[in-house]
Design a protein around this motif. Structure first.
Motif, PDB file in Angstrom:
ATOM      1  N   VAL A   1       4.556  34.380  93.263  1.00  0.00           N
ATOM      2  CA  VAL A   1       5.862  34.383  92.484  1.00  0.00           C
ATOM      3  C   VAL A   1       6.329  33.495  93.731  1.00  0.00           C
ATOM      4  O   VAL A   1       7.464  33.078  92.484  1.00  0.00           O
ATOM      5  N   GLN A   2       6.115  32.169  94.001  1.00  0.00           N
ATOM      6  CA  GLN A   2       6.242  30.633  94.586  1.00  0.00           C
ATOM      7  C   GLN A   2       6.551  29.984  93.513  1.00  0.00           C
ATOM      8  O   GLN A   2       7.408  29.446  92.922  1.00  0.00           O
TER       9      GLN A   2
ATOM     10  N   SER B   1       8.162  40.615  89.691  1.00  0.00           N
ATOM     11  CA  SER B   1       9.333  39.455  90.947  1.00  0.00           C
ATOM     12  C   SER B   1       9.276  38.230  90.435  1.00  0.00           C
ATOM     13  O   SER B   1      10.383  37.640  90.322  1.00  0.00           O
TER      14      SER B   1
ATOM     15  N   LEU C   1       1.872  45.882 100.250  1.00  0.00           N
ATOM     16  CA  LEU C   1       2.207  44.912  98.923  1.00  0.00           C
ATOM     17  C   LEU C   1       4.032  45.477  98.536  1.00  0.00           C
ATOM     18  O   LEU C   1       4.491  43.929  98.094  1.00  0.00           O
ATOM     19  N   ILE C   2       4.099  46.681  98.339  1.00  0.00           N
ATOM     20  CA  ILE C   2       5.140  46.383  98.958  1.00  0.00           C
ATOM     21  C   ILE C   2       6.497  46.605  99.251  1.00  0.00           C
ATOM     22  O   ILE C   2       7.291  46.158  98.565  1.00  0.00           O
TER      23      ILE C   2
ATOM     24  N   PHE D   1       0.193  37.444  95.902  1.00  0.00           N
ATOM     25  CA  PHE D   1       1.789  37.330  95.663  1.00  0.00           C
ATOM     26  C   PHE D   1       2.337  36.488  96.017  1.00  0.00           C
ATOM     27  O   PHE D   1       3.435  36.244  94.838  1.00  0.00           O
ATOM     28  N   ASN D   2       3.074  36.478  97.546  1.00  0.00           N
ATOM     29  CA  ASN D   2       2.824  35.397  97.716  1.00  0.00           C
ATOM     30  C   ASN D   2       3.405  33.931  97.132  1.00  0.00           C
ATOM     31  O   ASN D   2       4.441  33.542  96.339  1.00  0.00           O
TER      32      ASN D   2
ATOM     33  N   MET E   1      -1.050  49.313  99.705  1.00  0.00           N
ATOM     34  CA  MET E   1      -0.509  49.273  98.731  1.00  0.00           C
ATOM     35  C   MET E   1       0.900  49.026  99.239  1.00  0.00           C
ATOM     36  O   MET E   1       1.491  48.170  98.700  1.00  0.00           O
TER      37      MET E   1
ATOM     38  N   ALA F   1      -0.226  38.447 104.984  1.00  0.00           N
ATOM     39  CA  ALA F   1      -0.742  38.867 105.301  1.00  0.00           C
ATOM     40  C   ALA F   1      -0.939  38.774 106.682  1.00  0.00           C
ATOM     41  O   ALA F   1      -1.092  40.135 107.294  1.00  0.00           O
TER      42      ALA F   1
ATOM     43  N   ILE G   1      -1.854  40.300  99.488  1.00  0.00           N
ATOM     44  CA  ILE G   1      -0.344  39.729  99.527  1.00  0.00           C
ATOM     45  C   ILE G   1      -0.579  37.261  99.933  1.00  0.00           C
ATOM     46  O   ILE G   1       0.852  37.857  99.271  1.00  0.00           O
TER      47      ILE G   1
ATOM     48  N   ASN H   1       8.988  34.833 102.335  1.00  0.00           N
ATOM     49  CA  ASN H   1       7.758  35.891 101.563  1.00  0.00           C
ATOM     50  C   ASN H   1       6.538  36.023 103.141  1.00  0.00           C
ATOM     51  O   ASN H   1       6.351  34.392 103.816  1.00  0.00           O
TER      52      ASN H   1
ATOM     53  N   SER I   1       3.043  50.936  90.693  1.00  0.00           N
ATOM     54  CA  SER I   1       3.181  49.826  91.292  1.00  0.00           C
ATOM     55  C   SER I   1       2.473  48.521  90.998  1.00  0.00           C
ATOM     56  O   SER I   1       3.008  47.377  90.475  1.00  0.00           O
ATOM     57  N   THR I   2       0.980  48.745  90.579  1.00  0.00           N
ATOM     58  CA  THR I   2       0.631  47.650  90.079  1.00  0.00           C
ATOM     59  C   THR I   2       0.692  47.746  88.235  1.00  0.00           C
ATOM     60  O   THR I   2       0.795  46.658  87.710  1.00  0.00           O
TER      61      THR I   2
ATOM     62  N   LYS J   1      13.053  36.538  89.332  1.00  0.00           N
ATOM     63  CA  LYS J   1      13.582  35.168  89.702  1.00  0.00           C
ATOM     64  C   LYS J   1      14.235  34.356  88.525  1.00  0.00           C
ATOM     65  O   LYS J   1      14.760  33.748  88.727  1.00  0.00           O
TER      66      LYS J   1
ATOM     67  N   ILE K   1       3.647  44.639  90.387  1.00  0.00           N
ATOM     68  CA  ILE K   1       4.397  43.746  91.642  1.00  0.00           C
ATOM     69  C   ILE K   1       4.736  42.448  91.359  1.00  0.00           C
ATOM     70  O   ILE K   1       5.933  41.855  91.427  1.00  0.00           O
TER      71      ILE K   1
ATOM     72  N   ILE L   1       6.076  43.276 100.861  1.00  0.00           N
ATOM     73  CA  ILE L   1       6.423  42.301 101.243  1.00  0.00           C
ATOM     74  C   ILE L   1       6.893  41.942  99.647  1.00  0.00           C
ATOM     75  O   ILE L   1       7.716  41.045  99.890  1.00  0.00           O
TER      76      ILE L   1
ATOM     77  N   ASN M   1      -0.117  41.461  88.423  1.00  0.00           N
ATOM     78  CA  ASN M   1       0.200  43.050  88.879  1.00  0.00           C
ATOM     79  C   ASN M   1       1.525  43.040  88.197  1.00  0.00           C
ATOM     80  O   ASN M   1       2.157  42.558  87.911  1.00  0.00           O
TER      81      ASN M   1
END
Lengths: 99, 353
Positions: free
Chosen positions: B240-241, B276, A61-62, B236-237, A58, A77, B233, A74, B42-43, B280, B272, A64, B270
């Motif tokens: 958010v992009q 984000s 991810l925080i 996420f990337n 976790m 992984a 991860i 960015n 966090s989530t 943005k 996070i 990142i 989630n």
């Protein structure tokens, strides 16, 4: 007068070093904030972040997300998996953006 | 470029159904307590809904559809189009939409089809149904979307199981020449197909005995090859992009300012990711309704659930302009801008399913 501009060239490399060190201090401060249970000053450039108390997937991810929010960078992984130390992360960010 | 507008189709109503059974991530036993707390904080995902064993997405959607038809006073025989959007169908073959046509008592003159999309599915499904209705004077349609993700997850996988929740939704649309245009911006990038995937059990990698063997991929992640894999991860990337960019492009295309949108209803991935995206885009918390705490990530049902749970009252008071944004598995993403003029929106229904 000429002497006034006659700056020794090493000062530029020293200056670059100082700026980079200051940027690393800021970078570490962001990471420290996310590891809120750890005492300040514990994390340095050489710290293997996965060995820190409180590390979990976790936290990956925080971190990142924090790096994205602070630097608009960015990290994938795969990049994260190859990084061991805080310096490794810092170098990845530095290579991507002029911080 | 798939940016387009569809005139003359009205969003008549939304109903959503979740299973009664609620599970707290603070009780997720396979990870230490401190990590559970960090996860929830966090989530943003505390409680999630888990359907009974054997309950399918179609059961939840059927429940929501019946409630919606009743609330609208629509008769099943009036429906001409049924689209069922899910990644957890009843069978690999036949399409679940056919079974739903029969179960809901829709006429044989109704066209019915399945769509395989997940978190991006709500704007996609709206665009498909609206496109079909556009050329069918007076016709009515049901768009059903949701997932029983609990059926394809390993409960011992901390990277996926605590995120997803089960739900079904029903959205009613009708051809109506007075309706405001609906606007869409829909996009795809299949190079990222492995970011969210069930690796085996399809026809590329059929199920074998080995597919069903559990393995510990890393601490806290035990699953087999027929379970959903989520690369948090990379998701996420990606999210958010693309989500802010996609939404902004649609607004710019229409010469609309962000402030002219009453609510931005994002897929609930989630906290996070969602925070984000919000930061943005520079939009306020008030403009961005959120249901992660209570309903988690219900795949294609997050947008209707968030509308039903959080802005139902606002919608019933006055017409609102909504920007809906979905993003995820595919990779696939898209936004829709719709006006809610006189739309019926039922509160989220809990069912013993």
């Amino acid at each position: 007068m000429n002497d006034y501009f006659n700056i020794h060239p090493t000062i530029f490399s020293n200056l670059a070093y100082i700026i980079s060190a200051m940027q690393l201090v800021n970078f570490i401060a962001h990471i420290e904030e996310e590891f809120e249970d750890l005492p300040k000053g514990l994390i340095v450039g050489e710290t293997a972040f996965r060995q820190l108390e409180g590390w979990s997937s976790m936290m990956a991810l925080i971190l990142i997300a924090r790096i994205d929010s602070e630097y608009n960078v960015n990290l994938s992984a795969e990049e994260l998996a190859e990084a061991t130390s805080v310096n490794d992360l810092f170098d990845l960010v530095k290579a991507r953006v002029a911080i | 470029m798939a940016i387009f507008s569809i005139p003359g189709v009205k969003l008549a109503g939304i109903a959503t159904t979740v299973p009664m059974h609620e599970v707290s991530n603070l009780d997720f036993e396979t990870i230490p307590e401190a990590e559970r707390k960090l996860f929830v904080r966090s989530t943003g995902i505390n409680k999630r809904r888990v359907a009974k064993k054997g309950t399918c997405t179609s059961d939840l959607c059927e429940h929501a559809a019946n409630a919606l038809l009743k609330a609208l006073n629509w008769k099943p025989e009036e429906i001409s189009v049924l689209v069922f959007l899910t990644q957890t169908p009843d069978y690999i073959t036949p399409a679940t939409a056919a079974l739903l046509q029969h179960k809901l008592g829709l006429p044989k003159t109704c066209m019915a089809l399945d769509v395989n999309l997940g978190c991006s599915g709500y704007p996609y499904g709206l665009s498909l149904v609206a496109s079909l209705l556009r050329n069918m004077p007076g016709a009515k349609a049901l768009f059903l979307a949701g997932d029983v993700s609990s059926a394809c997850l390993s409960e011992q996988d901390k990277s996926a199981a605590p995120i997803f929740s089960d739900a079904g939704s029903a959205t009613a649309l009708v051809q109506d020449s007075t309706a405001a245009d609906m606007h869409f911006n829909l996009e795809t990038d299949g190079s990222g197909y492995e970011a969210i995937i069930i690796p085996q059990g399809g026809y590329r990698n059929p199920t074998t005995l080995e597919s069903l063997q559990y393995a510990e991929e890393s601490p806290g992640i035990i699953r087999n090859k027929t379970h959903l894999v989520l690369n948090g991860i990379n998701v996420f990337n990606f999210s958010v992009q693309i989500a802010p960019k996609n939404a902004r492009e649609l607004l710019e295309h229409l010469n609309l300012d962000q402030s002219s949108v009453d609510f931005f209803v994002f897929h609930q991935a989630n906290l996070i990711i969602n925070e984000s995206i919000r930061k943005k885009m520079g939009i306020t918390l008030e403009q961005v309704p959120q249901t992660l705490q209570r309903f988690g990530n219900t795949s294609s049902a997050t947008i209707p659930i968030t509308i039903a749970s959080e802005i139902q009252a606002a919608i019933s008071k006055k017409p609102c302009r909504l920007l809906l944004s979905g993003f995820g598995v595919g990779l696939s993403w898209g936004a829709a801008i719709i006006e809610t003029n006189g739309m019926v929106c039922l509160p989220v229904i809990e069912a013993d399913l």
